[in-house]
Design a protein around this motif. Structure first.
Motif, PDB file in Angstrom:
ATOM      1  N   ARG A  29       6.915   6.029  -7.263  1.00 31.02           N
ATOM      2  CA  ARG A  29       7.475   5.974  -6.512  1.00 31.02           C
ATOM      3  C   ARG A  29       9.288   6.738  -6.667  1.00 31.02           C
ATOM      4  O   ARG A  29      10.202   6.639  -5.818  1.00 31.02           O
ATOM      5  N   HIS A  30       9.412   7.084  -7.758  1.00 27.17           N
ATOM      6  CA  HIS A  30      10.089   8.005  -7.990  1.00 27.17           C
ATOM      7  C   HIS A  30       9.940   9.142  -7.907  1.00 27.17           C
ATOM      8  O   HIS A  30      11.586   9.883  -8.541  1.00 27.17           O
ATOM      9  N   LEU A  31       8.827   9.969  -7.514  1.00 24.65           N
ATOM     10  CA  LEU A  31       8.756  10.740  -7.432  1.00 24.65           C
ATOM     11  C   LEU A  31       9.715  11.731  -6.255  1.00 24.65           C
ATOM     12  O   LEU A  31      10.365  12.781  -6.420  1.00 24.65           O
TER      13      LEU A  31
ATOM     14  N   THR B 173       7.947   6.382   6.514  1.00 22.23           N
ATOM     15  CA  THR B 173       9.150   5.395   6.775  1.00 22.23           C
ATOM     16  C   THR B 173       8.722   3.861   6.122  1.00 22.23           C
ATOM     17  O   THR B 173       9.799   3.213   6.123  1.00 22.23           O
ATOM     18  N   ASN B 174       7.553   3.246   6.368  1.00 26.25           N
ATOM     19  CA  ASN B 174       7.278   1.670   5.540  1.00 26.25           C
ATOM     20  C   ASN B 174       7.744   1.435   4.044  1.00 26.25           C
ATOM     21  O   ASN B 174       8.078   0.482   3.814  1.00 26.25           O
ATOM     22  N   GLY B 175       7.833   2.818   3.497  1.00 30.07           N
ATOM     23  CA  GLY B 175       8.156   3.095   1.892  1.00 30.07           C
ATOM     24  C   GLY B 175       8.906   2.907   2.012  1.00 30.07           C
ATOM     25  O   GLY B 175       9.158   2.286   0.588  1.00 30.07           O
TER      26      GLY B 175
ATOM     27  N   GLY C  27      -0.530   3.832   8.053  1.00 28.08           N
ATOM     28  CA  GLY C  27      -1.515   2.898   7.006  1.00 28.08           C
ATOM     29  C   GLY C  27      -1.322   3.313   5.379  1.00 28.08           C
ATOM     30  O   GLY C  27      -0.878   2.756   4.799  1.00 28.08           O
ATOM     31  N   LEU C  28      -0.358   4.637   5.284  1.00 28.80           N
ATOM     32  CA  LEU C  28       0.460   5.304   3.782  1.00 28.80           C
ATOM     33  C   LEU C  28       1.318   4.859   3.900  1.00 28.80           C
ATOM     34  O   LEU C  28       2.681   4.970   4.403  1.00 28.80           O
ATOM     35  N   ALA C  29       2.153   4.684   2.626  1.00 31.54           N
ATOM     36  CA  ALA C  29       3.232   4.506   2.294  1.00 31.54           C
ATOM     37  C   ALA C  29       4.142   5.926   1.399  1.00 31.54           C
ATOM     38  O   ALA C  29       4.854   6.145   1.391  1.00 31.54           O
TER      39      ALA C  29
ATOM     40  N   LEU D  92      -3.076   8.781  -2.569  1.00 25.98           N
ATOM     41  CA  LEU D  92      -2.683   8.630  -0.712  1.00 25.98           C
ATOM     42  C   LEU D  92      -2.781   6.826  -0.922  1.00 25.98           C
ATOM     43  O   LEU D  92      -3.827   6.247  -1.641  1.00 25.98           O
ATOM     44  N   PHE D  93      -1.396   6.464  -1.113  1.00 25.03           N
ATOM     45  CA  PHE D  93      -0.904   4.950  -1.715  1.00 25.03           C
ATOM     46  C   PHE D  93      -0.928   3.890  -0.481  1.00 25.03           C
ATOM     47  O   PHE D  93       0.288   4.669   0.088  1.00 25.03           O
ATOM     48  N   PRO D  94      -1.749   3.275  -0.067  1.00 28.06           N
ATOM     49  CA  PRO D  94      -1.623   2.533   1.128  1.00 28.06           C
ATOM     50  C   PRO D  94      -0.601   1.539   1.359  1.00 28.06           C
ATOM     51  O   PRO D  94       0.458   0.976  -0.059  1.00 28.06           O
ATOM     52  N   HIS D  95       0.090   1.393   2.330  1.00 29.37           N
ATOM     53  CA  HIS D  95       0.915   0.096   3.086  1.00 29.37           C
ATOM     54  C   HIS D  95       0.555  -1.372   2.345  1.00 29.37           C
ATOM     55  O   HIS D  95       1.135  -2.411   1.653  1.00 29.37           O
TER      56      HIS D  95
END
Length: 302
Positions: free
Chosen positions: A2-4, A189-191, A212-214, A242-245
């Protein structure tokens, strides 16, 4: 992971070259390591592959403006788009069942890296805004493609709106041999609310925008050998996470490897290739896991 993207954004913000050069409009090629020179299925190029189902991509990058400084230092603004067609079941030669639309607006900072990597060395930082949508190509409800949805699947075809960043570099590893590496990340956007623990806001955004993806980080590596004038064998690999929401959905991975012979010419570069795809699919096939060996050809305008 998440910090990349925040890290890449900070590097780009701090490292963008300042230049007072006059702009060059519609400059043509605007990247030292373009997505077209990777094994990505999202490369904005003309590509056809079959194995044993057909896939067709119609895409192009348009360089809008470049501000060039000394050496290879430059700032580029560009726009790219593609339409990708693919079959889910049909094994015909022309795909007519599924489609993806992808568009991006990006800015790239290029740096002369010859002091570090030697002659031909370039480092790039890129920022982009992008959108991807997937749909079925059907004329009637009875013609819909059978794509069952099961628990753990990623919804909405893995598309949405995203903010992305990348860092890439290219240099000669030996005489006539060039290595290129591209590390990138896309946060949908949701991420962004998820980064601050705002799960309820993230849920609303994901539902409203059909995301569907974060997050989707990726790594691309390529090697090119200038064997002779106009004949350049290439080997490329591309990995995408692929990291989903949705916490109930399973993480995914897409891999693609390409072996081919690039044939540069006056009107661009032709690349006949053999490719191997593994893991999740693209678009509405994001939840299909399979191993595919395909034969294809890609053309990139230069």
């Amino acid at each position: 992971m998440r910090h990349l993207l925040p890290t890449l954004l900070a590097v780009a913000a701090l490292g963008g070259p300042a230049t007072a050069a006059s702009p060059t409009w519609l400059p043509g090629v605007t990247r030292a390591v373009p997505l077209e020179d990777t094994a990505s299925r999202d490369a904005p190029a003309l590509e056809y592959a079959w194995g044993p189902r057909a896939q067709l991509t119609l895409g192009q990058t348009l360089g809008l403006v470049t501000w060039a400084g000394e050496g290879a230092d430059a700032v580029h603004l560009w726009l790219s788009g593609l339409v990708a067609l693919e079959d889910a079941h049909d094994e015909g030669l022309f795909p007519d069942e599924l489609a993806r639309l992808v568009g991006t607006l990006g800015c790239t900072f290029s740096f002369d890296a010859r002091r570090v990597f030697g002659e031909g060395g370039v480092v790039e930082l890129g920022l982009e805004l992008g959108v991807e949508r997937s749909r079925e190509l059907v004329a009637a409800e009875s013609d819909r493609v059978d794509l069952p949805f099961t628990p753990g699947d990623i919804p909405f075809g893995g598309g949405g709106l995203w903010l992305g960043a990348d860092i890439s570099w290219r240099f000669h590893v030996a005489e006539a041999w060039t290595l290129s590496v591209r590390l990138s990340d896309r946060v949908f956007t949701n991420g962004w609310p998820l980064m601050f623990g705002a799960r309820a806001a993230s849920d609303e955004v994901a539902t409203f925008l059909d995301e569907g993806l974060a997050q989707a980080p990726s790594l691309a590596v390529g090697v090119r050998w200038r064997a002779a004038a106009g004949v350049e064998p290439v080997a490329r690999v591309f990995f995408e996470g692929l990291f989903p929401h949705d916490d109930s959905a399973s993480d995914g991975l897409f891999f693609r490897g390409i072996l081919g012979v690039a044939l540069p010419g006056r009107y661009g570069e032709l690349l006949p290739f053999l490719s191997l795809d593994a893991g999740n699919g693209k678009g509405l096939l994001v939840n299909r896991h399979e191993l595919r060996l395909s034969l294809g050809v890609r053309h990139v305008f230069r």
